[in-house]
Structures are given as C-alpha cells and as structure tokens.
Design a protein around this motif. Structure first.
Motif, PDB file in Angstrom:
ATOM      1  N   THR A 147       0.757  -1.205   0.021  1.00  0.00           N
ATOM      2  CA  THR A 147       0.021  -0.018  -0.084  1.00  0.00           C
ATOM      3  C   THR A 147       0.929   1.325   0.011  1.00  0.00           C
ATOM      4  OG1 THR A 147      -1.639  -1.120   1.266  1.00  0.00           O
ATOM      5  CG2 THR A 147      -1.870   1.281   1.156  1.00  0.00           C
ATOM      6  N   LEU A 148       2.079   1.018   0.787  1.00  0.00           N
ATOM      7  CA  LEU A 148       2.955   2.132   0.944  1.00  0.00           C
ATOM      8  C   LEU A 148       3.493   2.780  -0.521  1.00  0.00           C
ATOM      9  CD1 LEU A 148       4.198   4.260   2.851  1.00  0.00           C
ATOM     10  CD2 LEU A 148       6.134   2.481   2.853  1.00  0.00           C
ATOM     11  N   LEU A 149       3.702   1.582  -1.511  1.00  0.00           N
ATOM     12  CA  LEU A 149       4.309   1.924  -2.581  1.00  0.00           C
ATOM     13  C   LEU A 149       3.197   1.926  -3.861  1.00  0.00           C
ATOM     14  CD1 LEU A 149       7.136  -0.561  -2.005  1.00  0.00           C
ATOM     15  CD2 LEU A 149       7.232   1.799  -1.497  1.00  0.00           C
ATOM     16  N   ALA A 150       1.834   1.946  -3.549  1.00  0.00           N
ATOM     17  CA  ALA A 150       1.040   1.935  -4.445  1.00  0.00           C
ATOM     18  C   ALA A 150       0.656   3.242  -5.105  1.00  0.00           C
ATOM     19  CB  ALA A 150      -0.226   1.106  -4.042  1.00  0.00           C
ATOM     20  N   GLY A 151       1.233   4.297  -4.670  1.00  0.00           N
ATOM     21  CA  GLY A 151       0.914   5.604  -5.181  1.00  0.00           C
ATOM     22  C   GLY A 151       1.588   5.830  -6.615  1.00  0.00           C
ATOM     23  N   GLN A 152       2.629   5.020  -6.949  1.00  0.00           N
ATOM     24  CA  GLN A 152       3.099   5.277  -8.309  1.00  0.00           C
ATOM     25  C   GLN A 152       2.324   4.234  -9.211  1.00  0.00           C
ATOM     26  OE1 GLN A 152       5.075   2.208  -9.622  1.00  0.00           O
ATOM     27  NE2 GLN A 152       4.370   1.044  -7.689  1.00  0.00           N
ATOM     28  N   ALA A 153       2.692   4.392 -10.566  1.00  0.00           N
ATOM     29  CA  ALA A 153       1.653   3.754 -11.479  1.00  0.00           C
ATOM     30  C   ALA A 153       2.398   2.704 -12.210  1.00  0.00           C
ATOM     31  CB  ALA A 153       1.635   4.733 -12.526  1.00  0.00           C
ATOM     32  N   SER A 154       3.404   1.842 -11.652  1.00  0.00           N
ATOM     33  CA  SER A 154       3.884   0.905 -12.238  1.00  0.00           C
ATOM     34  C   SER A 154       3.504  -0.409 -11.683  1.00  0.00           C
ATOM     35  CB  SER A 154       5.526   0.870 -12.258  1.00  0.00           C
ATOM     36  OG  SER A 154       5.927  -0.270 -12.764  1.00  0.00           O
ATOM     37  N   PRO A 155       2.586  -1.420 -12.441  1.00  0.00           N
ATOM     38  CA  PRO A 155       2.376  -2.626 -12.178  1.00  0.00           C
ATOM     39  C   PRO A 155       3.560  -3.373 -11.967  1.00  0.00           C
ATOM     40  CG  PRO A 155       0.801  -1.868 -13.810  1.00  0.00           C
ATOM     41  CD  PRO A 155       1.900  -0.878 -13.657  1.00  0.00           C
ATOM     42  N   TRP A 156       4.463  -3.474 -12.739  1.00  0.00           N
ATOM     43  CA  TRP A 156       5.452  -4.201 -12.616  1.00  0.00           C
ATOM     44  C   TRP A 156       6.470  -4.112 -11.587  1.00  0.00           C
ATOM     45  CZ3 TRP A 156       6.777  -8.865 -14.735  1.00  0.00           C
ATOM     46  CH2 TRP A 156       6.112  -9.028 -16.067  1.00  0.00           C
ATOM     47  N   THR A 157       6.533  -2.816 -11.078  1.00  0.00           N
ATOM     48  CA  THR A 157       7.246  -2.689  -9.918  1.00  0.00           C
ATOM     49  C   THR A 157       6.556  -3.436  -8.764  1.00  0.00           C
ATOM     50  OG1 THR A 157       7.712  -0.442 -10.367  1.00  0.00           O
ATOM     51  CG2 THR A 157       7.894  -0.825  -8.339  1.00  0.00           C
ATOM     52  N   GLN A 158       5.222  -3.371  -8.710  1.00  0.00           N
ATOM     53  CA  GLN A 158       4.709  -4.115  -7.398  1.00  0.00           C
ATOM     54  C   GLN A 158       4.900  -5.672  -7.704  1.00  0.00           C
ATOM     55  OE1 GLN A 158       3.466  -2.760  -4.948  1.00  0.00           O
ATOM     56  NE2 GLN A 158       2.398  -1.153  -5.162  1.00  0.00           N
ATOM     57  N   LYS A 159       4.898  -6.112  -8.985  1.00  0.00           N
ATOM     58  CA  LYS A 159       5.060  -7.562  -9.384  1.00  0.00           C
ATOM     59  C   LYS A 159       6.470  -7.950  -8.647  1.00  0.00           C
ATOM     60  CE  LYS A 159       2.074  -7.899 -13.093  1.00  0.00           C
ATOM     61  NZ  LYS A 159       1.883  -8.195 -14.565  1.00  0.00           N
ATOM     62  N   VAL A 160       7.430  -7.190  -8.825  1.00  0.00           N
ATOM     63  CA  VAL A 160       8.795  -7.579  -8.529  1.00  0.00           C
ATOM     64  C   VAL A 160       8.967  -7.536  -7.134  1.00  0.00           C
ATOM     65  CG1 VAL A 160      11.114  -6.540  -8.492  1.00  0.00           C
ATOM     66  CG2 VAL A 160       9.893  -6.642 -10.782  1.00  0.00           C
ATOM     67  N   LEU A 161       8.198  -6.322  -6.742  1.00  0.00           N
ATOM     68  CA  LEU A 161       8.477  -6.321  -4.964  1.00  0.00           C
ATOM     69  C   LEU A 161       7.818  -7.543  -4.238  1.00  0.00           C
ATOM     70  CD1 LEU A 161       8.160  -2.337  -4.725  1.00  0.00           C
ATOM     71  CD2 LEU A 161      10.243  -3.691  -3.989  1.00  0.00           C
ATOM     72  N   ARG A 162       6.764  -7.908  -4.946  1.00  0.00           N
ATOM     73  CA  ARG A 162       5.843  -8.986  -4.220  1.00  0.00           C
ATOM     74  C   ARG A 162       6.883 -10.330  -4.420  1.00  0.00           C
ATOM     75  NH1 ARG A 162       1.481  -8.417  -7.119  1.00  0.00           N
ATOM     76  NH2 ARG A 162       0.715  -6.936  -5.796  1.00  0.00           N
ATOM     77  N   LEU A 163       7.469 -10.406  -5.524  1.00  0.00           N
ATOM     78  CA  LEU A 163       8.536 -11.521  -5.506  1.00  0.00           C
ATOM     79  C   LEU A 163       9.691 -11.676  -4.445  1.00  0.00           C
ATOM     80  CD1 LEU A 163       9.358 -14.316  -6.635  1.00  0.00           C
ATOM     81  CD2 LEU A 163      10.462 -12.710  -8.557  1.00  0.00           C
ATOM     82  N   LEU A 164      10.294 -10.478  -4.321  1.00  0.00           N
ATOM     83  CA  LEU A 164      11.255 -10.222  -3.616  1.00  0.00           C
ATOM     84  C   LEU A 164      10.839 -10.404  -2.122  1.00  0.00           C
ATOM     85  CD1 LEU A 164      13.068  -6.976  -4.983  1.00  0.00           C
ATOM     86  CD2 LEU A 164      13.914  -9.304  -4.978  1.00  0.00           C
ATOM     87  N   SER A 165       9.586 -10.104  -1.646  1.00  0.00           N
ATOM     88  CA  SER A 165       8.801 -10.061  -0.469  1.00  0.00           C
ATOM     89  C   SER A 165       8.768 -11.414   0.034  1.00  0.00           C
ATOM     90  CB  SER A 165       7.556  -9.433  -0.532  1.00  0.00           C
ATOM     91  OG  SER A 165       7.042  -9.385   0.930  1.00  0.00           O
ATOM     92  N   ARG A 166       8.490 -12.362  -0.891  1.00  0.00           N
ATOM     93  CA  ARG A 166       8.226 -13.693  -0.777  1.00  0.00           C
ATOM     94  C   ARG A 166       9.721 -14.372  -0.152  1.00  0.00           C
ATOM     95  NH1 ARG A 166       4.940 -15.058  -6.099  1.00  0.00           N
ATOM     96  NH2 ARG A 166       2.925 -14.000  -5.561  1.00  0.00           N
ATOM     97  N   HIS A 167      10.725 -14.031  -0.817  1.00  0.00           N
ATOM     98  CA  HIS A 167      11.877 -14.543  -0.300  1.00  0.00           C
ATOM     99  C   HIS A 167      12.427 -14.204   0.778  1.00  0.00           C
ATOM    100  CE1 HIS A 167      12.969 -17.103  -4.014  1.00  0.00           C
ATOM    101  NE2 HIS A 167      12.025 -16.108  -4.603  1.00  0.00           N
ATOM    102  N   GLY A 168      11.967 -12.806   1.073  1.00  0.00           N
ATOM    103  CA  GLY A 168      12.432 -12.033   2.376  1.00  0.00           C
ATOM    104  C   GLY A 168      11.895 -12.724   3.491  1.00  0.00           C
ATOM    105  N   GLU A 169      10.813 -13.173   3.368  1.00  0.00           N
ATOM    106  CA  GLU A 169       9.998 -13.797   4.545  1.00  0.00           C
ATOM    107  C   GLU A 169      10.477 -14.854   5.067  1.00  0.00           C
ATOM    108  OE1 GLU A 169       5.225 -15.065   5.211  1.00  0.00           O
ATOM    109  OE2 GLU A 169       5.707 -14.296   3.150  1.00  0.00           O
TER     110      GLU A 169
END
Length: 252
Positions: free
Chosen positions: A158-180
């Motif tokens: 949500t914090l990063l959803a103010g920008q307009a790049s769907p691919w940014t969110q997809k990349v960050l979601r993948l990184l988050s899965r590994h960071g977990e």
C-alpha cells in the motif's frame, strides 16, 4: 509434518469456470500450503521434494503437486534439477544481501514516486494499513506472526501503490516472498531488541507528511535491518542457516 487436507472447490466456481475450476482451486491450495511450509522451514532449504512422499502428505495427486511445484519454481522458491526432480531453494546470507540491494533500489524509488503522485485515496489506504498492522506488532507475538506477515506485506504494498507501475509491484511481491523466509529467522533470534513498530511508524508518518528524502532513508534502514541482524547472529554463533551458508562474511 501433519497431513494436509484441503477443502473442495465450491459449486459456484464450477458454474463459472467449468470442469477446470475444481482442479485449479486444488492447485492453488496446494501451492499455498507448500509455499507456507517452505517459508516456515517445515520443508527445509535444500531438501528434495519427492512427489510420492508429498502425495500422501498433502493428500493430492501427482499432477496437482507438479503444477504447484512448477509455480514455486517460477517464484524461485524451488529449484529444478532437470530429470532428477525438484528441491527447496537453499538460503544463504549472500542471497539475502543480494535481495536487499535490489529491494533498496526498487522500493526507494517506488516510495518517492508514491509520495509525489499518491492522492487522497492513497493516503487513506496507507493510514488504514498502518493502523491494521499496528494492532499486532506491539510486540509481535509468535502466535500472530503469520497474520502479521500478511499485514506487513499489505502495508508495504500500500505504501508503494501511489506510483503507476504494475511491474514494480510484481517485482517487489516476489522479493517479499523470499525476504519472508529470512524474517522468520531474524524474528526468532533471542535477545532481539528491534522495534519494528517504531520503524513502520516513522516511515508512515514521514511519507504521509511528504518528507520524501527522510522517508526514503527510514525505509532503507528498515529494509537493511533484517540482514544486519542475521549477519550479527551468524558472527556470534547464535544462528546457523539450515541448508544454506552460515558464513557471516558472505555478502557482508
């Protein structure tokens, strides 16, 4: 590990999607269960995923398991060994450092863009997600960690959803899965005095106040905190990463 049982697909799903719906739902459930067991360490890093064994463990057919495991391979949580099957991806501090560098690069720019372009709806959503996670992290109880992880992902997205790049969110979601996977070890370290709630509060307040540079610095410190804690624990001998590297110099 306890035997897993999945709920059947709903009848309404079949009405919309035909015969494929029950199968797809079962694959999704199996994928989610395997992913959770990998993150929680019940399927250990580096361990072989034997279809015949997993069929009984998850109470699903071989085809469903292969579909779910293939999805996990695309997430890089599982590695393929060609004709020899699959293994749970190993973990190592060096990998975490690499993930962290990429997160810092992508997430900081996404936060800057969100602060510049996020409107009133974004601000309301950020405040709402912050309040939701705040209820569970003062402090984070072990029994609530899985729920906290869900809210943590939501807060960051949500914090990063103010920008307009769907691919940014997809990349960050993948990184988050590994960071977990790594956060699980960091959160279990004895004697840890990290105040995650204070970190989230600082990031949220600075972002909503429009203090772009200070918010970016706070977010970077927050992202780097987990690898820093793990590196210290490895050096002191308080932690050995299973199935991965316990060399504290890796990636440092």
């Amino acid at each position: 590990m306890a035997k897993r049982t999945f709920l059947p697909a709903t009848a309404s799903a079949g009405l919309h999607d035909g015969a494929a719906a029950p199968s797809r739902t079962l694959i999704e459930q199996t994928y989610a269960a395997l992913r959770n067991d990998i993150i929680e360490g019940r399927l250990e890093p580096g361990s072989k995923l034997r279809i015949e064994h997993l069929r009984g463990q998850y109470s699903v057919g071989a085809g469903t398991l292969r579909e779910a495991i293939t999805r996990l391979a695309s997430d890089a949580l599982v590695t393929s060994e060609g004709q020899r099957g699959f293994r749970v991806a190993p973990i190592a501090l060096e990998e975490l450092e690499d993930l962290t560098r990429l997160r810092v690069q992508v997430e900081i720019e996404a936060l800057r863009q969100s602060i510049r372009h996020g409107g009133a709806a974004w601000r309301v959503a950020v405040r709402s997600s912050y309040e939701a996670i705040s209820a569970l992290e003062q402090p984070i109880e072990p029994a609530h960690r899985r729920q906290w992880e869900t809210l943590n992902v939501r807060f960051h997205e949500t914090l990063l959803a103010g920008q307009a790049s769907p691919w940014t969110q997809k990349v960050l979601r993948l990184l988050s899965r590994h960071g977990e996977r790594y956060r699980r070890y960091a959160m279990g370290l004895p004697g840890s005095v990290r105040d995650v709630h204070a970190e989230h509060t600082e990031i949220c307040e600075l972002a909503l106040a429009g203090h772009e540079a200070r918010a970016a610095l706070a977010l970077e410190a927050h992202i780097r905190a987990t690898p820093d804690l793990l590196a210290q624990a490895l050096r002191s001998g308080r932690l050995v990463l299973p199935g991965g590297s316990d060399d504290a110099s890796a990636g440092a």
